[in-house]
Write an enzyme that holds these catalytic residues in place. Structure first.
Site, PDB file in Angstrom:
ATOM      1  N   HIS A 120     -46.304  89.144  43.154  1.00 49.87           N
ATOM      2  CA  HIS A 120     -47.168  89.772  44.152  1.00 49.87           C
ATOM      3  C   HIS A 120     -48.650  89.493  43.903  1.00 49.87           C
ATOM      4  CE1 HIS A 120     -48.570  93.033  41.465  1.00 49.87           C
ATOM      5  NE2 HIS A 120     -47.346  93.031  40.974  1.00 49.87           N
ATOM      6  N   ASP A 121     -49.369  89.322  44.972  1.00 52.43           N
ATOM      7  CA  ASP A 121     -50.825  89.151  44.974  1.00 52.43           C
ATOM      8  C   ASP A 121     -51.288  87.863  44.299  1.00 52.43           C
ATOM      9  OD1 ASP A 121     -51.646  91.810  46.197  1.00 52.43           O
ATOM     10  OD2 ASP A 121     -50.479  92.504  44.485  1.00 52.43           O
ATOM     11  N   GLY A 138     -47.701  88.745  38.555  1.00 55.62           N
ATOM     12  CA  GLY A 138     -48.603  89.187  39.607  1.00 55.62           C
ATOM     13  C   GLY A 138     -50.042  88.772  39.380  1.00 55.62           C
TER      14      GLY A 138
END
Length: 268
Positions: A120-121, A138
């Site tokens: 994520h991100d 992440g």
């Protein structure tokens, strides 16, 4: 549009008329799929996903899945935005965003081999290659033309600079500046990514200047700020400015040099 009769396309998914979708794939409402994209069998594309044109999505891929973060709740999810001309091989997973407003971003022309993972991100630039099972935690940032070999794992919040190659089964826990080759369970810098630079058209003169810049930074015996000032004055090229910007903006610190052969002998 070529949609296999066993595929499930939820009402509200925006799919270009030239897209092909294979058997047993699921595309959720809210997803956007660009022109000439080919989606194979058993693919899951969530409604958080914006997928550009001419992408190739192979069997078992999941795009925009829930972030693997214990603090995740569905209402906090951010989008996954993917550009054009990417290839996602079998069972690749790219998670949606969680903590940044821009979410997870993947650029153009990337090639992710089987079982690669983007957390994520993350921000992945253009023309990067992930070999089998290469993994980004992440918030990782990859610039462009990076080659991650098989089973490479990149720690969260690390950055990998342009034209870097990371050798297989390496663990990246600090930033790897541009143009370098890194390897090891706690990856260290081995030198220039000479083969990669040649393949991408860097001349012998350019490679020599980049090498001189890093020699000053790592082996010049200067404080970091002094070394950066010296190379900026002595080698005023785009490559030098790229290196300086990358190092000055590092939050996790820069990976160290691997010991030379003579240093290893002394240690033994």
């Amino acid at each position: 549009m070529r949609i296999h009769p066993t595929a499930i396309i939820e009402h509200g998914a925006q799919i270009h008329e030239t897209v092909a979708v294979g058997p047993y794939s699921i595309i959720e409402r809210g997803a956007e799929i660009g022109a000439e994209t080919v989606i194979d069998s058993c693919v899951r594309i969530t409604g958080r996903t914006r997928l550009g044109c001419r992408n190739r999505v192979h069997h078992g891929v999941v795009l925009g899945g829930d972030p693997q973060d214990l603090g995740f709740t569905p209402e906090r999810a951010k989008p996954l935005r993917i550009g054009d001309d990417n290839c996602f091989r079998e069972h690749v997973t790219v998670n949606a965003g969680l903590k940044s407003d821009t979410g997870t971003r993947v650029g153009n022309g990337n090639y992710l081999m089987a079982y690669a993972h983007v957390g994520h991100d993350c921000v992945v630039g253009d023309h990067n290659i992930f070999a089998n099972a290469a993994t980004l935690a992440g918030h990782v940032e990859l610039e462009h033309h990076v080659f991650l070999s098989g089973l490479v794992a990149v720690h969260q919040f690390c950055r990998v600079g342009a034209y870097v190659m990371v050798g297989g089964v390496s663990g990246v826990r600090q930033d790897i500046p541009p143009f370098l080759l890194a390897f090891g369970d706690h990856a260290r810098i081995l030198g220039l990514n000479i083969v990669g630079l040649r393949r991408h058209g860097f001349t012998a003169a350019q490679r020599g200047q980049i090498k001189a810049v890093y020699r000053t930074i790592f082996r010049g015996g200067l404080r970091l700020a002094e070394a950066l000032a010296e190379v900026e004055a002595g080698y005023p090229t785009d490559e030098t400015r790229h290196i300086i910007r990358f190092i000055e903006s590092s939050r996790r610190g820069i990976a160290s040099l691997a010991p030379t052969r003579s240093q290893r002998t002394e240690q033994e």
